[in-house]
Scaffold this motif. Structure first.
Motif, PDB file in Angstrom:
ATOM      1  N   PHE A  10       0.837  -1.206   0.000  1.00  0.00           N
ATOM      2  CA  PHE A  10       0.000   0.000   0.000  1.00  0.00           C
ATOM      3  C   PHE A  10       0.870   1.254   0.000  1.00  0.00           C
ATOM      4  O   PHE A  10       0.621   2.200  -0.755  1.00  0.00           O
ATOM      5  CB  PHE A  10      -0.918  -0.001   1.220  1.00  0.00           C
TER       6      PHE A  10
ATOM      7  N   SER B 280       1.548   4.248  -3.118  1.00  0.00           N
ATOM      8  CA  SER B 280       1.133   5.629  -2.876  1.00  0.00           C
ATOM      9  C   SER B 280       2.267   6.586  -3.240  1.00  0.00           C
ATOM     10  O   SER B 280       3.412   6.176  -3.404  1.00  0.00           O
ATOM     11  CB  SER B 280       0.733   5.826  -1.407  1.00  0.00           C
TER      12      SER B 280
ATOM     13  N   TYR C 231      -7.385   6.384  -4.243  1.00  0.00           N
ATOM     14  CA  TYR C 231      -6.567   5.162  -4.161  1.00  0.00           C
ATOM     15  C   TYR C 231      -6.991   4.317  -2.962  1.00  0.00           C
ATOM     16  O   TYR C 231      -7.215   3.103  -3.078  1.00  0.00           O
ATOM     17  CB  TYR C 231      -5.095   5.563  -4.075  1.00  0.00           C
ATOM     18  N   SER C 232      -7.136   4.953  -1.813  1.00  0.00           N
ATOM     19  CA  SER C 232      -7.527   4.240  -0.590  1.00  0.00           C
ATOM     20  C   SER C 232      -8.936   3.660  -0.718  1.00  0.00           C
ATOM     21  O   SER C 232      -9.196   2.513  -0.321  1.00  0.00           O
ATOM     22  CB  SER C 232      -7.461   5.182   0.618  1.00  0.00           C
TER      23      SER C 232
ATOM     24  N   PHE D  29      -4.789  10.230  -3.366  1.00  0.00           N
ATOM     25  CA  PHE D  29      -4.608   9.284  -2.270  1.00  0.00           C
ATOM     26  C   PHE D  29      -5.953   8.821  -1.721  1.00  0.00           C
ATOM     27  O   PHE D  29      -6.126   7.643  -1.395  1.00  0.00           O
ATOM     28  CB  PHE D  29      -3.766   9.920  -1.154  1.00  0.00           C
ATOM     29  N   LYS D  30      -6.912   9.739  -1.625  1.00  0.00           N
ATOM     30  CA  LYS D  30      -8.239   9.372  -1.139  1.00  0.00           C
ATOM     31  C   LYS D  30      -8.908   8.369  -2.073  1.00  0.00           C
ATOM     32  O   LYS D  30      -9.481   7.369  -1.626  1.00  0.00           O
ATOM     33  CB  LYS D  30      -9.113  10.620  -0.972  1.00  0.00           C
TER      34      LYS D  30
ATOM     35  N   VAL E 220      -9.873  -0.404  -0.543  1.00  0.00           N
ATOM     36  CA  VAL E 220     -10.811  -0.920   0.462  1.00  0.00           C
ATOM     37  C   VAL E 220     -12.087  -1.435  -0.202  1.00  0.00           C
ATOM     38  O   VAL E 220     -12.569  -2.539   0.114  1.00  0.00           O
ATOM     39  CB  VAL E 220     -11.146   0.180   1.498  1.00  0.00           C
TER      40      VAL E 220
END
Length: 501
Positions: A252, A256, A281-282, A278-279, A286
């Motif tokens: 992870f 990033s 990607y996260s 990044f938001k 999930v």
């Protein structure tokens, strides 16, 4: 720009010589591993390193009086041919030791290493001498390190594939810059890269891996490469969930933006939480892992048949772990394997195939299209609807609260079109070379995206060893153009690049 005769060949050659010397230095480091483990190939590894160092030194000596200035055209040549020269010289440890005696196979394995693809022609990895295995992992680590330099220092100067936007977020003018000098920025990110590698090595050792396995898997993880020291890849440790969770965490991080890691160490957490890429990607990691986990859990009879020792901590935990691991390994283009996802449900096979076109974040070591490009294309697409209703309105694409210049938007759209065109041509060539449809489809997506595992005969538990020689060379080409953001290599194939101005 001047005519072809005005190209600064001396500085191009000088940098190539430097790359050969760096390669040779890492070969000599790998020979120390051979010496420590007494694997029987010490002299061959020393010879390979000596050849690379001497050859590089000779080239640097005869080009020491070069002109320092590097123009754009020379930059393209240095970047593209730099990777090719590294791959050519990087075959020496394989050939000298006899670990891979066939040059085509050795070049494929080396190109897969430097491009951090992780596709392999080896069918019995555990029989390879440890010094050679360490060199194999080092090629990943060098490639990942080189990508950071490209992203920070070189590609923005060449105007490649939307990376100018990343440059504006990191070393450019404004409050977000790490340091005013690009070289110092690269040094700071290298320090993070090395620090993460050491941290993962220690944690994997504490979790139960041998030190040799720990350092090799750390080199592969942080570079988002995927080479393992075991035939079963990370599935070898399916009965040790903590090892897989550690690799999940560092995959992870490797996928990033490394600049965000710098901000985290400086306790500028607000910059991380405000970063749109990044938001997304996260959320993707999930969300996609949750979908996969539910399907694995409720299709347990089918899904768990491909997982050795699947339920150490219970079936639900196993479903979550394997889904998270496989989603991350595909999105970040790492290519480790904890299970054969092609033996799960047909839907999940297509599900993971679709992920091959995502990629990690800009400024990471991952390959693929990158989340940033997808985000800007989606935003631009939404704005097209608004522009249809309000044709005279000025509606710029905004990224991290800043208007994205229109040329960058066009660059990203052009990159996406070129990427998909390269994928289609890749599939057609593989089919022409004799691969079946599923294998050709997966092979093109995997090599172009620098992923490793594919579909069909190139699935997660299969090797690329049985590809025809021509298909291996074509794979190597796709790996190279995918790793270097397409434009960098393909522009060299255009006549106007070499035309006198």
């Amino acid at each position: 720009m001047g005519p072809l005769s005005k190209l600064n060949y001396k500085i191009i050659s000088h940098i190539m010589g430097l790359l050969l010397m760096v390669n040779g230095g890492f070969m000599l480091l790998s020979s120390m591993v051979s010496w420590y483990y007494q694997d029987g190939v010490l002299h061959q590894m020393l010879s390979a390193g000596a050849v690379a160092v001497v050859l590089g030194g000779v080239i640097m000596f005869y080009t020491k009086n070069h002109r320092k200035e590097v123009q754009k055209r020379e930059g393209y040549i240095i970047v593209a041919f730099g990777w090719i020269f590294m791959a050519l010289i990087g075959t020496l440890p394989y050939i000298f030791t006899g670990a891979i005696s066939n040059f085509t196979n050795a070049f494929f394995e080396t190109m897969s290493g430097y491009t951090t693809t992780g596709a392999t022609i080896l069918t019995d990895i555990e029989s390879i001498p440890r010094g050679v295995l360490f060199w194999r992992s080092i090629t990943h680590w060098i490639g990942g390190m080189g990508i950071i330099v490209l992203a920070i220092a070189i590609l923005p100067l060449l105007g490649i594939g939307g990376m100018q936007l990343f440059a504006a977020e990191a070393p450019g003018p404004g409050g977000d810059k790490l340091h005013p000098r690009i070289t110092d920025t690269a040094k700071r990110l290298w320090l993070i890269y090395v620090g993460y590698t050491l941290a993962e090595t220690i944690l994997l050792k504490l979790a139960g891996m041998s030190f040799f396995d720990a350092i090799n898997h750390s080199l592969s993880t942080l570079s988002t490469g995927g080479f393992s020291t075991k035939n079963a890849s990370v599935a070898y440790w399916n009965d040790t969930p903590m090892i897989q969770y550690i690799i999940i965490a560092f995959m992870f991080l490797a996928g990033s933006n490394f600049v965000l890691s710098y901000f985290a160490f400086k306790r500028k957490f607000q910059k991380i939480f405000q970063d749109e890429e990044f938001k997304l990607y996260s959320i993707l990691v999930v969300g996609l892992a949750a979908v996969a986990a539910l399907l694995i859990y409720f299709e347990a009879d089918v899904s768990f048949s491909s997982i050795a020792h699947p339920m150490v901590w219970g079936p639900f935990e196993s479903a979550v772990r394997h889904s998270l691991f496989q989603v991350l390994t595909i999105i970040t283009t790492t290519g480790f394997v904890s299970a054969d996802y092609t033996l799960w449900t047909p839907f999940l096979t297509i599900f993971f195939f679709g992920m091959m076109f995502l990629g990690g974040c800009a400024g990471s070591t991952s390959g693929g299209i990158k989340v940033m490009r997808h985000l800007i294309m989606i935003k631009n697409g939404v704005l097209e609807f608004k522009r249809t209703l309000h044709p005279h309105a000025v509606l710029p694409v905004r990224y991290n609260r800043k208007a994205v210049p229109q040329p960058i938007v066009f660059n990203i759209l052009g990159f996406f079109i070129l990427y998909m065109l390269s994928f289609i041509i890749g599939v057609l060539v593989f089919s022409w070379l004799g691969l079946d449809f599923k294998t050709a489809l997966g092979g093109a997506a995997s090599t172009l995206g620098n992923i490793g595992p594919a579909l069909g005969d190139l699935g997660p538990v299969d090797s690329y060893a049985y590809l025809p020689s021509a298909a291996k060379w074509w794979s190597s080409f796709l790996m190279l153009i995918g790793r270097l953001e397409l434009f960098t290599v393909l522009i060299l194939l255009t006549p106007f690049f070499w035309r006198n101005r």
